[in-house]
Design a protein around this motif. Structure first.
Motif, PDB file in Angstrom:
ATOM      1  N   THR A  82       0.873  -1.182   0.000  1.00 29.60           N
ATOM      2  CA  THR A  82       0.000   0.000   0.000  1.00 29.60           C
ATOM      3  C   THR A  82       0.904   1.224   0.000  1.00 29.60           C
ATOM      4  O   THR A  82       1.885   1.295   0.761  1.00 29.60           O
ATOM      5  CB  THR A  82      -0.907   0.024   1.229  1.00 29.60           C
ATOM      6  OG1 THR A  82      -0.110  -0.185   2.392  1.00 29.60           O
ATOM      7  CG2 THR A  82      -1.970  -1.051   1.145  1.00 29.60           C
TER       8      THR A  82
ATOM      9  N   MET B  56      -8.159  -1.914   3.782  1.00 28.71           N
ATOM     10  CA  MET B  56      -7.616  -2.934   2.858  1.00 28.71           C
ATOM     11  C   MET B  56      -8.087  -4.332   3.244  1.00 28.71           C
ATOM     12  O   MET B  56      -8.490  -5.121   2.391  1.00 28.71           O
ATOM     13  CB  MET B  56      -6.084  -2.878   2.872  1.00 28.71           C
ATOM     14  CG  MET B  56      -5.488  -1.658   2.207  1.00 28.71           C
ATOM     15  SD  MET B  56      -5.963  -1.479   0.475  1.00 28.71           S
ATOM     16  CE  MET B  56      -5.401  -3.023  -0.215  1.00 28.71           C
TER      17      MET B  56
ATOM     18  N   TYR C 164      -7.638   0.605  -4.772  1.00 34.54           N
ATOM     19  CA  TYR C 164      -7.917  -0.593  -3.961  1.00 34.54           C
ATOM     20  C   TYR C 164      -9.251  -1.233  -4.323  1.00 34.54           C
ATOM     21  O   TYR C 164      -9.460  -2.413  -4.081  1.00 34.54           O
ATOM     22  CB  TYR C 164      -7.850  -0.246  -2.456  1.00 34.54           C
ATOM     23  CG  TYR C 164      -9.106   0.315  -1.866  1.00 34.54           C
ATOM     24  CD1 TYR C 164      -9.562   1.589  -2.198  1.00 34.54           C
ATOM     25  CD2 TYR C 164      -9.871  -0.428  -0.976  1.00 34.54           C
ATOM     26  CE1 TYR C 164     -10.714   2.098  -1.656  1.00 34.54           C
ATOM     27  CE2 TYR C 164     -11.029   0.081  -0.426  1.00 34.54           C
ATOM     28  CZ  TYR C 164     -11.446   1.341  -0.774  1.00 34.54           C
ATOM     29  OH  TYR C 164     -12.594   1.840  -0.248  1.00 34.54           O
TER      30      TYR C 164
ATOM     31  N   ILE D 142      -5.384   3.939  -1.675  1.00 32.87           N
ATOM     32  CA  ILE D 142      -6.764   4.204  -1.230  1.00 32.87           C
ATOM     33  C   ILE D 142      -7.019   5.678  -1.531  1.00 32.87           C
ATOM     34  O   ILE D 142      -6.298   6.545  -1.014  1.00 32.87           O
ATOM     35  CB  ILE D 142      -6.922   3.940   0.288  1.00 32.87           C
ATOM     36  CG1 ILE D 142      -6.455   2.516   0.647  1.00 32.87           C
ATOM     37  CG2 ILE D 142      -8.354   4.167   0.722  1.00 32.87           C
ATOM     38  CD1 ILE D 142      -6.284   2.287   2.147  1.00 32.87           C
TER      39      ILE D 142
ATOM     40  N   VAL E  20      -0.914  -0.469  -4.155  1.00 35.53           N
ATOM     41  CA  VAL E  20      -2.314  -0.063  -4.147  1.00 35.53           C
ATOM     42  C   VAL E  20      -2.479   1.260  -3.415  1.00 35.53           C
ATOM     43  O   VAL E  20      -1.808   1.531  -2.420  1.00 35.53           O
ATOM     44  CB  VAL E  20      -3.148  -1.147  -3.411  1.00 35.53           C
ATOM     45  CG1 VAL E  20      -4.614  -0.775  -3.401  1.00 35.53           C
ATOM     46  CG2 VAL E  20      -2.946  -2.485  -4.073  1.00 35.53           C
TER      47      VAL E  20
END
Ligand code: SAM
Length: 286
Positions: A208, A269, A216, A251, A249
């Motif tokens: 992340t 997540m 995500y 967010i 990823v």
């Protein structure tokens, strides 16, 4: 008769202790410091329910401490009997001693001292849809405890502590985990050992990152075991760890915050990745 350490032999193998100078009490209070926890491989957990859960889960108890308010309570007495049967020590202590051990004005009536547990990383062979969470140099005890609790609630497999992390067995982390410390397997490794393990374990790393290329929400179903890699609170993921991830990823965020709190990002997540694995709440009947 009371000794200089304020100790009196009670019923059976229960010892009554009223003095902070008692050596057993001093040893338990010393567990507030990491170097003592490391040396003793021990930690403290507060609350009768937690202690019973830990005993049920096969954790090794070293000492059970209860305040005088616990005397005559059937559940406390059963926990004490199990502790004695396990060859460990039971202390009945004054409120002053209990408050000093827990560093609280309003302590729980029961405290347990348990042996720490770590799973050797090489023994972890994730399979199927297993999801582990790797935390890179997590610093904040509250974040770590919250993540352990969230991993437990989300049905993930466990937590791998990568690099120099805050101690999962500190009182603050154990408190924040709300009992999940006894349910979630923990492993620890340096960054190099973690990456070497990953190469042999056949897991994909999902990192992340604030600059992650993948939203995500677009991850799709996972086709094998996964390790979700979360970065340090201040610095995020270091370049070598980010480069080793199969995907990075992000967010999305609106507003002015430059990032999410680590534990919140881990929760977002985890629940996205475990969306199909978690039971659905039935719709209310019309
Ligand atoms: N200043 C740090 C940075 O530049 O990465 C912020 C770190 S953030 C507080 C801690 C960790 O939470 C990040 O390394 C990442 O793993 C995760 N995180 C927080 N917000 C995120 C977001 N919007 N997208 C992806 N990961 C995020």
């Amino acid at each position: 008769m009371t000794s200089a350490g304020g100790e009196r032999r009670g019923v059976g193998r229960v010892r009554e202790v009223t003095s902070l100078a008692n050596p057993l009490v001093k040893d338990i209070r010393a567990l507030a410091l990491k170097k003592h926890r490391d040396r003793e491989h021990a930690f403290m957990a507060e609350g009768l329910k937690l202690v019973i859960d830990a005993l049920d889960g096969g954790w090794t108890i070293r000492t059970l401490v209860y305040g005088k308010a616990g005397r005559g309570n059937a559940a406390v007495e059963r926990a004490a009997a199990r502790t004695v049967a396990a060859g460990a020590t039971v202390l009945e202590v004054s409120q002053k001693v209990l408050a000093a051990i827990t560093r609280r004005d309003n302590p729980q009536v029961v405290v347990g001292v348990f042996e720490q547990r770590y799973r050797p990383l090489e023994a972890i062979r994730p399979a199927g849809d297993a999801l582990w969470v790797a935390l890179d140099r997590v610093r904040d005890p509250g974040n770590l405890g919250t993540i352990i609790r969230t991993v437990d609630a989300g049905g993930a497999s466990g937590v791998i502590l990568v690099g120099e992390c805050t101690d999962p067995y500190s009182l603050e982390t154990v408190r924040a985990s709300m009992g999940s410390i006894f349910a979630v397997p923990l492993a620890r490794a340096g960054a190099d050992a973690f990456l070497a393990w990953r190469a042999g374990a056949g897991v994909r790393l999902l990192g992340t990152h604030l600059a992650g290329a993948v939203d995500y929400r677009d991850l799709g179903a996972s086709d094998g075991p996964l390790v979700l890699v979360m970065g340090n609170e201040q610095q995020g993921l270091p370049e070598p760890l980010a480069a080793a991830c199969d995907r990075l990823v992000r967010i999305p965020q609106a507003g002015r915050a430059d990032s999410l709190n680590l534990a919140v990002a881990t929760g977002v997540m985890l629940y996205e990745l475990r969306r199909d694995a978690l039971p659905r709440t039935p719709e209310p009947a019309p």
